[in-house]
Design a protein around this motif. Structure first.
Motif, PDB file in Angstrom:
ATOM      1  N   SER A  60      48.656  24.434  31.190  1.00  0.00           N
ATOM      2  CA  SER A  60      48.809  23.669  30.321  1.00  0.00           C
ATOM      3  C   SER A  60      49.963  23.960  29.203  1.00  0.00           C
ATOM      4  N   PHE A  64      52.799  21.456  28.212  1.00  0.00           N
ATOM      5  CA  PHE A  64      52.899  20.878  26.818  1.00  0.00           C
ATOM      6  C   PHE A  64      54.481  21.203  26.160  1.00  0.00           C
ATOM      7  N   SER A  85      47.773  24.124  23.170  1.00  0.00           N
ATOM      8  CA  SER A  85      46.552  24.027  24.109  1.00  0.00           C
ATOM      9  C   SER A  85      45.581  25.295  24.416  1.00  0.00           C
ATOM     10  N   TYR A 278      53.858  11.887  21.595  1.00  0.00           N
ATOM     11  CA  TYR A 278      53.663  12.155  22.935  1.00  0.00           C
ATOM     12  C   TYR A 278      52.761  10.767  23.677  1.00  0.00           C
ATOM     13  N   VAL A 283      49.422  13.460  28.381  1.00  0.00           N
ATOM     14  CA  VAL A 283      48.468  14.389  27.710  1.00  0.00           C
ATOM     15  C   VAL A 283      47.116  14.568  28.614  1.00  0.00           C
ATOM     16  N   VAL A 305      43.754  19.948  24.328  1.00  0.00           N
ATOM     17  CA  VAL A 305      44.562  20.109  23.261  1.00  0.00           C
ATOM     18  C   VAL A 305      43.957  20.687  22.275  1.00  0.00           C
ATOM     19  N   SER A 322      54.446  27.821  22.466  1.00  0.00           N
ATOM     20  CA  SER A 322      53.339  27.186  23.538  1.00  0.00           C
ATOM     21  C   SER A 322      53.549  27.992  24.873  1.00  0.00           C
TER      22      SER A 322
END
Length: 514
Positions: A60, A64, A85, A278, A283, A305, A322
């Motif tokens: 994830s 992202f 995330s 986004y 997502v 998220v 991230s």
């Protein structure tokens, strides 16, 4: 000339540590519950569940970061921040206590218990997959104030309150971290500008903790003993055999799936308000895919998220944080060294970052919402405060070997009521907080706007969800005795709003816009 996208910015350092500690905290809670409460073998947890969870977080995080890269390329902007995330905190407790604890007590079979829980997780992932195609529509229907306020309520109690309590357990370290945050991230005139604030927090906090004797070298040695290499592996055996056992639990996946779905919507909206638009569908599909892959590798806990996009953007994070935080979680998971970092770096030096994220998330809803809708913000907070208090009370009773009931080792809700703790109200208001926070916010906002039709729809939907046990009750079930007063209560709200709609049409009264 093609736009050059930086994969690492100055703010990524602080953000990667902050997000890492947030996910790590949930990770350690999950491990302690599985080993200490459920009673699963330590070796099984570290060899199967932990690597699978770390792998899901890694996937994830990378996805992202890729979404952020695409957005930066498309818009030509240099300030795009990736969505954070991590794990679903409510999901951890629900899966452990509703599924894994009772099932493991019956069977003493860790693999079978985990497989049943994984099947449960697949249902939640399916809800995200299906809901991905409705996300944009719901974002347009639900007022922005409500989505941001519900998210701020969650951030305040879970992302802000718990870290603040941890900070006050070690004030010599945490207070220094807090004042550095106030000076460097809240004030316009930071100190020591050449040193990244995240690095400054960690170095100063760690130094103070070791000098003050809070950190113990023996803990570092003990943490190193758990070292081992456990890569994520596919665990596909037993799904067919476990499906029948999973059936009684599958309905309980629906409310958490819906809550996780709304949680994703709120975070996507918060990112959009910050300037990073986004696609909701992407997502949702990414979270469902990451949860699915993690499940196939033996991890029953969903990813989602994380709250705090606005805060990480405030500190200057981009794409790199991230990837860095998710890679760190993955490496610690496959080498079983989750406790090593906390043995070296005091958590009180890092959790103030999460307090900052909670502050920024709350400020965002105040800044972005029309002033006349401000009362609805506080309406959205009530279910989250009740949820936090309910978890705290239940955990305290559990630690004392007690629970709420009528047996010898239980305390009655009446006794708690007489002591000034309205436990039944906590149960009703706290259960289903992600959903009821949004529903009550909608009822409040549409009433404030004098557009009763929206409030009627929200009240009728709340009544239906209560009727099936998705909110206000501890278990799923149709027309439960404890749920029916709330069902009728919501229908009465709808009736009063219907009367208001009639009055508006009769007297030609229009909506309020300011």
């Amino acid at each position: 000339m093609a736009q050059t996208i930086k994969f690492w910015r100055k703010g990524d350092f602080a953000a990667s540590f902050g997000l890492f500690v947030n996910v790590l905290t949930d990770f350690l809670v999950m491990i302690s519950l599985l080993i200490g409460v459920v009673g699963m073998p330590k070796e099984f947890v570290f060899k199967q569940i932990v690597p699978g969870f770390g792998f899901a977080v890694l996937i994830s995080g990378i996805i992202f970061a890729y979404f952020a890269y695409k957005l930066a390329k498309k818009t030509g902007r240099k300030d795009v921040t990736a969505l954070p995330s991590g794990s679903s905190s409510p999901g951890i407790f629900l899966i452990v206590f509703v599924i894994m604890l009772p099932l493991y007590q019956q069977t003493q079979d860790a693999a079978f218990t985990t497989t049943v829980a994984v099947i449960w997780g697949f249902i939640e992932a399916a809800i995200l997959f299906l809901g991905a195609f409705l996300g944009e529509t719901i974002r347009k229907i639900v007022p922005r104030t409500v989505l941001l306020a519900a998210l701020a309520g969650l951030a305040f109690v879970f992302l802000g309150m718990n870290p603040m309590l941890q900070s006050f357990e070690m004030p010599i370290v945490a207070f220094v971290a807090l004042i550095i945050i106030f000076m460097n991230w809240l004030s316009k005139h930071p100190i020591l500008k050449k040193i990244p604030t995240g690095l400054l927090l960690i170095v100063v906090g760690t130094a103070i903790a070791w000098i003050a004797g809070y950190q113990n070298p023996a803990d570092v040695t003990e943490a190193l003993k758990s070292f081992g290499f456990n890569p994520p592996m596919l665990h596909l055996n037993g799904f067919a055999d476990s499906f029948n056992a999973a059936l009684p639990y599958l309905l309980t996946a629906v409310p958490l799936g819906l809550a996780n779905y709304i949680f994703n919507l709120e975070n996507v909206e918060a990112a959009a308000v910050s300037g990073d638009e986004y696609k909701t569908r992407d997502v949702m599909l990414a979270n469902g895919f990451s949860t699915l892959i993690g499940g196939l590798c033996g991890n029953p806990f969903p990813v989602t998220v994380y709250v705090g996009h606005a805060g990480w953007k405030e500190v200057g994070a981009g794409l790199g944080y991230s990837i860095a935080s998710s890679v760190a979680i993955f490496l610690l998971s496959i080498f079983s060294l989750m406790g090593l970092l906390l043995a070296v770096v005091p958590i009180a030096a890092i959790v103030p970052m999460l307090v900052f994220i909670a502050i920024v998330t709350g400020h965002q809803v105040v800044k972005e919402s029309p002033k006349f809708e401000a009362p609805a913000i506080f309406v959205c907070f009530f279910p989250w405060v009740a949820n936090w208090a309910l978890v705290a009370v239940n955990n305290a009773l559990s630690a004392a070997g007690m629970s709420v009931g009528t047996a010898d080792n239980q305390v009655s809700s009446l006794a708690l009521h007489n002591a000034g703790l309205f436990y039944d109200g906590l149960v009703a208001l706290g259960n289903g907080a992600p959903i009821s926070s949004v529903l009550w916010g909608c009822i409040a906002v549409f009433t404030i706007r004098n557009t009763p039709i929206g409030g009627i729809i929200a009240a009728v939907l709340a009544s239906a969800l209560t009727f099936i046990g998705a909110i206000h009750t501890s278990t799923i079930g149709l027309a439960q005795a404890t749920a029916m007063p709330f069902v009728w209560g919501y229908l009465l709200i709808a009736a009063f709003l219907a009367y208001k709609l009639y009055v508006n049409k009769k007297d030609n009264i229009g909506p309020v816009t300011e």
